[in-house]
Scaffold this motif. Structure first.
Motif, mmCIF file in Angstrom:
data_model
loop_
_atom_site.group_PDB
_atom_site.id
_atom_site.type_symbol
_atom_site.label_atom_id
_atom_site.label_comp_id
_atom_site.label_asym_id
_atom_site.label_seq_id
_atom_site.Cartn_x
_atom_site.Cartn_y
_atom_site.Cartn_z
ATOM 1 N N ALA A 122 0.834 -1.208 0.000
ATOM 2 C CA ALA A 122 0.000 0.000 0.000
ATOM 3 C C ALA A 122 0.864 1.252 0.000
ATOM 4 N N ASP A 123 1.941 1.240 0.779
ATOM 5 C CA ASP A 123 2.849 2.391 0.819
ATOM 6 C C ASP A 123 3.459 2.642 -0.558
ATOM 7 N N MET A 124 3.886 1.577 -1.234
ATOM 8 C CA MET A 124 4.461 1.727 -2.574
ATOM 9 C C MET A 124 3.407 2.209 -3.567
ATOM 10 N N ALA A 125 2.175 1.731 -3.403
ATOM 11 C CA ALA A 125 1.095 2.147 -4.295
ATOM 12 C C ALA A 125 0.798 3.640 -4.140
ATOM 13 N N LEU A 126 0.827 4.130 -2.899
ATOM 14 C CA LEU A 126 0.616 5.561 -2.676
ATOM 15 C C LEU A 126 1.713 6.374 -3.355
ATOM 16 N N ASP A 127 2.947 5.909 -3.282
ATOM 17 C CA ASP A 127 4.053 6.599 -3.961
ATOM 18 C C ASP A 127 3.812 6.639 -5.469
ATOM 19 N N GLN A 128 3.290 5.539 -6.030
ATOM 20 C CA GLN A 128 2.977 5.526 -7.465
ATOM 21 C C GLN A 128 1.950 6.591 -7.822
ATOM 22 N N LEU A 129 0.952 6.733 -6.972
ATOM 23 C CA LEU A 129 -0.062 7.751 -7.222
ATOM 24 C C LEU A 129 0.520 9.159 -7.125
ATOM 25 N N ALA A 185 -14.238 17.710 -0.709
ATOM 26 C CA ALA A 185 -13.229 16.829 -1.313
ATOM 27 C C ALA A 185 -11.855 17.486 -1.312
ATOM 28 N N VAL A 186 -11.807 18.798 -1.569
ATOM 29 C CA VAL A 186 -10.527 19.526 -1.532
ATOM 30 C C VAL A 186 -9.915 19.443 -0.140
ATOM 31 N N SER A 187 -10.753 19.598 0.878
ATOM 32 C CA SER A 187 -10.272 19.495 2.258
ATOM 33 C C SER A 187 -9.678 18.121 2.523
ATOM 34 N N ALA A 188 -10.368 17.073 2.033
ATOM 35 C CA ALA A 188 -9.854 15.715 2.201
ATOM 36 C C ALA A 188 -8.537 15.532 1.451
ATOM 37 N N TYR A 189 -8.462 16.071 0.233
ATOM 38 C CA TYR A 189 -7.226 15.986 -0.558
ATOM 39 C C TYR A 189 -6.057 16.601 0.218
ATOM 40 N N ASN A 190 -6.274 17.779 0.777
ATOM 41 C CA ASN A 190 -5.201 18.447 1.513
ATOM 42 C C ASN A 190 -4.835 17.689 2.789
ATOM 43 N N ARG A 191 -5.833 17.160 3.476
ATOM 44 C CA ARG A 191 -5.554 16.422 4.712
ATOM 45 C C ARG A 191 -4.795 15.135 4.416
ATOM 46 N N TYR A 192 -5.196 14.428 3.365
ATOM 47 C CA TYR A 192 -4.547 13.156 3.062
ATOM 48 C C TYR A 192 -3.174 13.343 2.431
ATOM 49 N N LYS A 193 -2.854 14.545 1.994
ATOM 50 C CA LYS A 193 -1.473 14.811 1.580
ATOM 51 C C LYS A 193 -0.544 14.731 2.779
ATOM 52 N N GLU A 194 -1.070 15.120 3.959
ATOM 53 C CA GLU A 194 -0.258 15.136 5.173
ATOM 54 C C GLU A 194 -0.299 13.804 5.918
ATOM 55 N N ASN A 195 -1.480 13.154 5.923
ATOM 56 C CA ASN A 195 -1.633 11.926 6.709
ATOM 57 C C ASN A 195 -2.650 11.005 6.037
ATOM 58 N N THR A 196 -2.159 9.937 5.435
ATOM 59 C CA THR A 196 -3.018 9.005 4.711
ATOM 60 C C THR A 196 -3.191 7.692 5.474
ATOM 61 N N GLU A 197 -2.929 7.719 6.770
ATOM 62 C CA GLU A 197 -2.867 6.492 7.552
ATOM 63 C C GLU A 197 -4.159 5.684 7.468
ATOM 64 N N PHE A 199 -12.874 7.361 -1.117
ATOM 65 C CA PHE A 199 -12.976 6.116 -1.863
ATOM 66 C C PHE A 199 -12.219 6.168 -3.184
ATOM 67 N N GLU A 200 -12.112 7.341 -3.801
ATOM 68 C CA GLU A 200 -11.295 7.441 -5.011
ATOM 69 C C GLU A 200 -9.831 7.140 -4.687
ATOM 70 N N LEU A 201 -9.330 7.731 -3.614
ATOM 71 C CA LEU A 201 -7.932 7.506 -3.233
ATOM 72 C C LEU A 201 -7.715 6.070 -2.780
#
Length: 429
Positions: free
Chosen positions: A25-32, A230-242, A394-396
């Protein structure tokens, strides 16, 4: 606010299996993030949140309000991602009965002759006062050639042109690719209004483009709040996608144990169509090269009386993902009944939300004890901001999970197989 709890499912996975899946999953996030994975040219659904197009949002909101004021009926003509996202959001955020504004109908998502014949007859019927219905059509198709949508649009376009003559172009709005495709030829000839589907956004990821936002705006929902959730989620998940990484890793590990079904369940009927959107998003993304967990949808407690027995004691081939709304959106309570002839007075004074919550908690407890791995996705409240966040969640999740399987999350080569066979049998050359 969205939270994800994998605790009820984590116990089914050994630590080494989970850690292996987590590395994937970590490698997949890097691919994205780095756009190095297959299909990276289709990551526009992330880019549009990184740099929101406020001018387009204003244009969509303005047209949505215009149509909302004028129309009696607004028809969304599209299939797959061209209608499922809009339908999901509209049903989640508008009243079940007596909604203000136009009646929103859907066409172009199948080739059912009976449905289309009855739809055309209904559109031609006058209103109660004898005046004709004011009808608007939004046809959504990148190519303009998808058979289900094109056939329905042929019928609808003929009707609109018969009803409104030279003013027909005011009643038809096209959402399609910037250039090329059959629909653009029609737009040029007829002068229909047009919104553009970004070239780098696939259909099942397109709900936060004009594809979904225009119908949602016509329904009276604040599309700016939806998008910026969705923009708020995008910004939050840039910092922490745990949360998402944990869920993707868990799903991958469960996939490796041989589980083949994920039941997306909710106790909120408002979210039933949202489950349908998730079903397409994941199903069309992960189901290829012999991989994937089959996504299906259940609305409880209704479906506990149809699927509950299988889920509790059937073949242990499934997991469940519950989508939960924490804040009640109804204060309806059970009344005290004199005589108690239905023996329900033990519930008197309790709200239906409280009863529904206990039903959900009991179901999760029973299914977990029946060896069903369970994930809980919780919304703090059912509103436009949280639905926008849930869409991006769910998109991410889909991109990360499917990359972790080693396949392309953004193509759908198998869909073309049925089309080829269908067109051959219909005699298309």
């Amino acid at each position: 606010m969205i939270t994800c709890d994998i605790g009820f499912a984590r116990k089914f996975i050994k630590d080494d299996e989970y850690l292996k899946a987590r590395r994937k999953a970590d490698m997949a996030l890097d691919q994205l993030k780095n756009k190095t994975g297959p299909g990276s040219e289709w990551l526009g659904w992330r880019d549009l949140l990184a740099d929101p197009n406020d001018a387009e949002i204003e244009e969509i909101s303005s047209l949505g309000e215009e149509v909302r004021e004028k129309a009696d009926i607004f028809i969304v003509c599209g299939i797959g991602g061209s209608y499922l996202g809009a339908k999901a959001v509209i049903e989640a955020l508008t009243p079940h009965f007596g909604s203000k504004g136009p009646e929103i109908l859907f066409a172009g998502h199948h080739i059912g002759g009976k449905y289309l014949e009855e739809l055309m007859a209904y559109l031609k019927e006058p209103k109660e006062d004898g005046s004709p219905k004011n009808i608007y059509v939004n046809v959504i198709s990148k190519s303009g050639s998808t058979l289900e949508t094109a056939l329905s649009f042929r019928l609808l376009r003929e009707l609109i042109e018969d009803l409104y003559g030279d003013d027909a172009s005011e009643h038809i709005i096209c959402t399609t690719s910037k250039e090329g495709g059959l629909l653009n030829k029609v737009i040029k000839e007829k002068g229909y209004r047009k919104f553009i589907i970004p070239d780098d956004v696939g259909g099942r990821y397109s709900v936060l483009t004009p594809v979904g936002l225009l119908p949602i705006a016509v329904a009276g929902i604040d599309v700016r709040t939806l998008l910026y959730g969705a923009v708020s989620a995008y910004n939050r998940y840039k910092e922490n996608t745990e949360d998402i990484l944990e869920y993707a890793a868990l799903r991958n590990a469960i996939h490796e144990t041989g589980k083949t079904i994920d039941v997306f369940a909710t106790f909120e009927p408002e979210l039933s169509s949202f489950g349908g959107w998730i079903q397409q998003l994941l199903g069309e993304s992960e189901g290829k090269e012999g991989q994937g967990i089959f996504p299906t949808v259940a609305t409880y407690s209704t479906d506990l009386h149809s699927l509950g027995q299988f889920i509790q004691q059937g073949q242990r081939s499934l997991m469940e993902t519950f989508i939960i709304v924490e804040k009640p959106f109804s204060d309806l309570e059970v009344n005290e009944l004199e005589g108690n002839d239905d023996e329900l007075n033990y519930l008197a004074g309790k709200s239906f939300h409280e009863i529904n919550t206990k039903a959900r908690e009991g179901t999760i407890e029973a299914h977990s004890e029946g060896d069903v791995p369970i994930v809980k996705i919780c919304l703090s409240a059912l509103n436009a901001e949280n639905i926008g966040e849930l869409i991006y969640f769910f998109e991410l999740l889909t991109g990360i999970f499917v990359y972790s399987l080693g396949v392309n999350p953004f193509n759908q080569p198998g869909v073309e197989d049925y089309k080829k066979a269908m067109y051959r049998l219909l005699g298309k050359h």
